[in-house]
Design a protein around this motif. Structure first.
Motif: not given
Length: 334
Positions: A231, A233, A267, A270, A289, A294-297, A299-300, A303
């Motif tokens: 988690q 960054l 990546t 994850r 996420s 990941y800072q948002s659903e 973005a996740f 990816a």
């Protein structure tokens, strides 16, 4: 936290290999105590996703694994077949075999079975186990093991753990007492981990690959940080600073050992976690996420779709529709 993510201890080991072994929690374990009399031969099909182990407590027999020469298994030996490869157990080379599912099995408990089979000759006794690993680090480590890993009990100080543990298992299995099943299964779990530790200590050093990277003092520490805290960054600069290297030197060494850059490895780690969590847990994707850095659903989801070709929600629904695995996996042999 989903079961597929190994939660590190409060003070995690700085040794990444030790960290991986700390994630070795055997799942779906099934044990079979066998007594076979010559002549006999048993053919075992491929069992994907499991590790097989065999402890010979009396007598001797032969093991044939597809693509490898036959191996003699002596009394007091421990054999691992890490990848569930097709194999045969025989009282003697050339003996005819019967399929696994043709054996007369007596189920004692949900996790423990016995079998008696054969032609009435010399007796071989052994404990056979089939285990699964839910944790990704354990699965990754198992993938690095050879097709067959064999250890013989020896009267040396280094191998006393094997000799004494095998002897104790044989005693418990020969004269069952209250709690014997629990004792035998826990000892077998320890045997598997100890055998892997012994192999790691004696395995030839590798110049490249996941084990080589994990064994590297600095690259391994960086990998351990990513495993422990997906988690976070992480950046290449931050990882390099954490292990005491310059950004360029760290990136070059990481890529040389693993074949991919640090952030590409992060990546991939994850995404492997995400796949496992989506398959085994019902936690909201938005929460997942954040657990994966990941800072948002959105973005996740981007990816995940780029990596696996479908959105997380679609993948979860697809996995839910798959038929369950057969619970029975015991292969009673020698």
């Amino acid at each position: 936290m989903p079961a597929s993510h190994c939660v590190p201890p409060a003070h995690p080991s700085p040794d990444p290999l030790t960290q991986a072994l700390q994630c070795f929690r055997l799942q779906g374990t099934l044990y079979c105590q066998s007594e076979l009399s010559a002549p006999w031969g048993i053919e075992v099909p491929r069992m994907d996703g499991v590790m097989v182990f065999l402890v010979v407590t009396q007598g001797h027999c032969w093991l044939e694994v597809e693509g490898h020469p036959p191996q003699a298994l002596q009394q007091g030996s421990l054999t691992l077949i890490p990848h569930g490869s097709p194999h045969r157990f025989l009282s003697a080379l050339g003996t005819s075999t019967v399929p696994l599912d043709a054996l007369p099995i007596q189920q004692v408990t949900e996790l423990f079975e016995t079998v008696r089979y054969g032609g009435g000759g010399a007796v071989v006794k052994a404990m056979y186990g089939v285990v699964r690993f839910d944790h990704l680090l354990a699965k990754r480590l198992v993938s690095q093991l050879p097709a067959v890993l064999q250890m013989d009990a020896a009267e040396t100080e280094q191998d006393l753990w094997l000799h004494s543990t095998l002897r104790y298992i044989a005693q418990e299995a020969a004269v069952p007492k209250p709690g014997s099943e629990t004792v035998v299964t826990r000892l077998a779990d320890i045997l598997v981990v100890q055998a892997i530790r012994a192999w790691l200590a004696s395995a030839p050093l590798r110049e490249k690959g996941w084990l080589a990277a994990l064994s590297d003092e600095r690259v391994g520490r960086a990998m351990a940080l990513m495993h422990q805290s997906p988690q976070t960054l992480w950046t290449v600069d931050r990882l390099a600073k954490a292990v005491g290297m310059s950004r360029s030197a760290f990136s070059t060494r990481f890529s040389a050992l693993t074949g991919q850059g640090p952030l590409a490895y992060l990546t991939e780690w994850r995404m492997q976690l995400a796949r496992a969590w989506l398959s085994t847990s019902g936690q909201p994707i938005a929460h997942m996420s954040g657990e994966l850095g990941y800072q948002s659903e959105a973005a996740f989801s981007r990816a995940f779709k780029q990596h696996y070709g479908m959105a997380p929600g679609s993948f979860r629904r697809h996995e839910a529709q798959q038929p369950g695995q057969a619970a029975r996996a015991c292969v009673p042999v020698a």
